[in-house]
Design a protein around this motif. Structure first.
Motif, short mmCIF file in Angstrom:
data_model
loop_
_atom_site.label_atom_id
_atom_site.label_comp_id
_atom_site.label_asym_id
_atom_site.label_seq_id
_atom_site.Cartn_x
_atom_site.Cartn_y
_atom_site.Cartn_z
N VAL A 63 -40.68 -101.46 -52.86
CA VAL A 63 -41.31 -102.62 -52.19
C VAL A 63 -41.80 -102.35 -50.91
O VAL A 63 -42.88 -102.79 -50.47
CB VAL A 63 -40.02 -103.41 -52.11
CG1 VAL A 63 -40.76 -104.79 -51.13
CG2 VAL A 63 -39.58 -104.24 -53.39
N LEU A 64 -41.10 -101.24 -50.01
CA LEU A 64 -41.75 -100.98 -48.86
C LEU A 64 -43.11 -99.93 -48.96
O LEU A 64 -43.85 -100.43 -48.34
CB LEU A 64 -40.72 -99.73 -48.10
CG LEU A 64 -41.26 -99.24 -46.71
CD1 LEU A 64 -41.50 -100.30 -45.88
CD2 LEU A 64 -39.94 -98.16 -46.29
N LEU A 65 -43.11 -99.23 -49.76
CA LEU A 65 -44.61 -98.41 -49.95
C LEU A 65 -45.58 -99.39 -50.49
O LEU A 65 -46.73 -99.19 -50.31
CB LEU A 65 -44.15 -97.19 -50.89
CG LEU A 65 -43.42 -96.27 -50.68
CD1 LEU A 65 -43.40 -94.92 -51.47
CD2 LEU A 65 -43.89 -95.46 -49.05
N VAL A 206 -52.73 -106.59 -55.62
CA VAL A 206 -52.35 -105.20 -55.16
C VAL A 206 -51.12 -104.86 -55.10
O VAL A 206 -50.58 -103.95 -55.70
CB VAL A 206 -52.92 -104.92 -53.69
CG1 VAL A 206 -52.56 -103.67 -53.20
CG2 VAL A 206 -54.60 -104.89 -53.56
N PHE A 207 -50.12 -105.98 -54.69
CA PHE A 207 -48.88 -105.50 -54.60
C PHE A 207 -48.06 -105.62 -55.98
O PHE A 207 -47.23 -104.35 -55.91
CB PHE A 207 -48.04 -106.74 -53.45
CG PHE A 207 -46.56 -106.56 -53.65
CD1 PHE A 207 -46.05 -105.63 -52.53
CD2 PHE A 207 -45.66 -107.36 -54.40
CE1 PHE A 207 -44.67 -105.82 -52.58
CE2 PHE A 207 -44.25 -107.14 -54.32
CZ PHE A 207 -43.86 -106.31 -53.44
N MET A 208 -48.52 -106.33 -56.88
CA MET A 208 -47.71 -106.33 -58.15
C MET A 208 -47.93 -104.97 -58.78
O MET A 208 -47.08 -104.29 -59.17
CB MET A 208 -48.10 -107.44 -59.07
CG MET A 208 -47.71 -108.78 -58.83
SD MET A 208 -48.09 -109.96 -60.06
CE MET A 208 -49.95 -110.09 -59.59
N PRO A 209 -49.11 -104.28 -59.04
CA PRO A 209 -49.26 -103.11 -59.75
C PRO A 209 -48.64 -101.80 -58.74
O PRO A 209 -48.14 -101.05 -59.16
CB PRO A 209 -50.60 -102.75 -59.73
CG PRO A 209 -51.37 -103.65 -58.88
CD PRO A 209 -50.46 -104.81 -58.81
N LEU A 257 -42.49 -112.31 -59.86
CA LEU A 257 -42.44 -113.84 -59.72
C LEU A 257 -42.10 -114.32 -58.37
O LEU A 257 -42.90 -115.47 -58.31
CB LEU A 257 -41.41 -114.34 -61.02
CG LEU A 257 -41.91 -114.08 -62.47
CD1 LEU A 257 -40.86 -114.48 -63.39
CD2 LEU A 257 -43.25 -114.36 -62.88
N ILE A 258 -41.13 -113.85 -57.78
CA ILE A 258 -40.82 -114.78 -56.42
C ILE A 258 -42.30 -114.12 -55.46
O ILE A 258 -42.53 -115.13 -54.91
CB ILE A 258 -39.56 -114.13 -55.93
CG1 ILE A 258 -38.34 -114.59 -56.89
CG2 ILE A 258 -39.33 -114.41 -54.44
CD1 ILE A 258 -37.10 -113.92 -56.57
N SER A 259 -42.75 -112.96 -55.50
CA SER A 259 -43.68 -112.92 -54.67
C SER A 259 -44.97 -113.82 -55.14
O SER A 259 -45.76 -114.27 -54.19
CB SER A 259 -43.99 -111.36 -54.86
OG SER A 259 -44.58 -111.03 -55.89
N MET A 260 -45.28 -114.00 -56.36
CA MET A 260 -46.20 -114.63 -56.78
C MET A 260 -45.94 -116.10 -56.20
O MET A 260 -47.01 -116.81 -56.15
CB MET A 260 -46.38 -114.66 -58.36
CG MET A 260 -47.07 -113.27 -58.82
SD MET A 260 -47.18 -113.18 -60.58
CE MET A 260 -48.34 -114.50 -60.79
N ALA A 261 -44.83 -116.66 -56.46
CA ALA A 261 -44.45 -117.98 -55.98
C ALA A 261 -44.67 -118.38 -54.55
O ALA A 261 -45.12 -119.10 -54.16
CB ALA A 261 -43.23 -118.26 -56.35
N VAL A 262 -44.20 -117.10 -53.96
CA VAL A 262 -44.48 -117.29 -52.39
C VAL A 262 -45.86 -117.44 -51.94
O VAL A 262 -46.37 -118.22 -51.25
CB VAL A 262 -43.99 -116.15 -51.52
CG1 VAL A 262 -44.05 -116.16 -50.24
CG2 VAL A 262 -42.21 -116.24 -51.84
#
Length: 276
Positions: A63-65, A206-209, A257-262
């Motif tokens: 998650v950090l990278l 970008v974040f998901m892949p 899914l949580i990141s997409m919902a946010v």
């Protein structure tokens, strides 16, 4: 009626290749096989959440990278999108073609290309040697992984922002300038708020892949550290522990899914909040 029949083929395709695999992964994550008998268990999730094990650290590192790579892509991609969306930019189509061209190349080949550039006898160290610098260890570290993520996923940040910026009504910007707003005020009050849907889309794309990648970390990281994608890959292909691999996959899907919902929530709040 004909349109309804045409949609059935897509529903069948999604059921066979999306819904069924997801159900199987969910099934395996809650099952424990002993002597061929399946039993319901939460042991795989407990194992992943056990702080004595390294799996939480792997998740946090991933998650950090991915977060760092997403921020860098946003910082680099937004100005590029603004330049491409500018009316004054000549040969815009040609520049867009050059920007998108690397995406036509195989993802694995693009990553291998960076290995040849960053290695001790690579092109970058050859240039540094003319200035009596190096050779530097540019490969097999977190910096190389972040560089690979930024290079491969930067177009996914630029294109959504560019698509939104080019649709902004320039009469709004001209009206603000006529009322005495300087360029910074126009950007802060009008351009950036109107481009937020593209920013949110770019962050998600970008974040998901980036958080699930395993090729970049394996090649540019050299196996020095593991990301969540590498962990899932090893459980399925090397360890043969499909149950634990499925549990890790479900955890990863929940995070996505949580990141997409946010992102969707902030996007809707912006749409309802207007420009100011």
């Amino acid at each position: 009626m004909k349109k309804k029949w045409i949609s059935y083929s897509y529903v069948l395709w999604m059921t066979v290749f999306i819904v069924v695999p997801l159900v199987l992964v969910l099934f395996f994550s809650f099952m424990s096989s002993t002597d061929g008998d399946f039993s319901f268990t939460l042991e795989h999730y407990r194992r992943f959440m056990d702080f004595k094990e390294p799996y939480i650290k792997v998740l946090w590192r991933s998650v950090l990278l991915a977060g760092i790579s997403t921020i860098i892509c946003l910082v680099l991609g937004y100005p590029v999108a603004m330049i491409l969306a500018s009316k004054k930019m000549s040969k815009k189509s040609f520049l867009m073609f050059l920007f998108v061209l690397p995406m036509w190349m195989n993802f694995l080949l693009r990553t291998y290309a960076w290995m040849t550039l960053l290695e001790k006898n690579g092109f970058i160290n050859m240039i540094l040697s003319f200035f009596n610098i190096g050779p530097l260890q540019l490969l097999y570290n977190e910096g190389a992984v972040i560089l690979g993520m930024v290079y491969n996923f930067l177009p996914f940040m630029v294109l959504p922002i560019y698509s939104v910026l080019r649709k902004i009504d320039h009469s709004v910007i001209e009206a603000a300038e006529d009322l005495g707003a300087d360029q910074f005020t126009v950007f802060r009050k009008i351009i950036f708020p109107l481009s937020l849907p593209g920013v949110f889309s770019g962050i998600s794309m970008v974040f998901m892949p980036a958080v699930t990648t395993f090729v970049i970390s394996r090649l540019l990281g050299g196996g020095q550290f593991m990301l969540i994608g590498n962990l899932i890959e090893r459980q399925f292909l090397l360890a043969g522990d499909w149950n634990f691999g499925s549990a890790v996959s479900i955890v990863m899907m929940l995070i996505i899914l949580i990141s997409m919902a946010v992102m969707s929530k902030y996007d809707k709040e912006h749409e309802g909040g207007g420009l100011w």
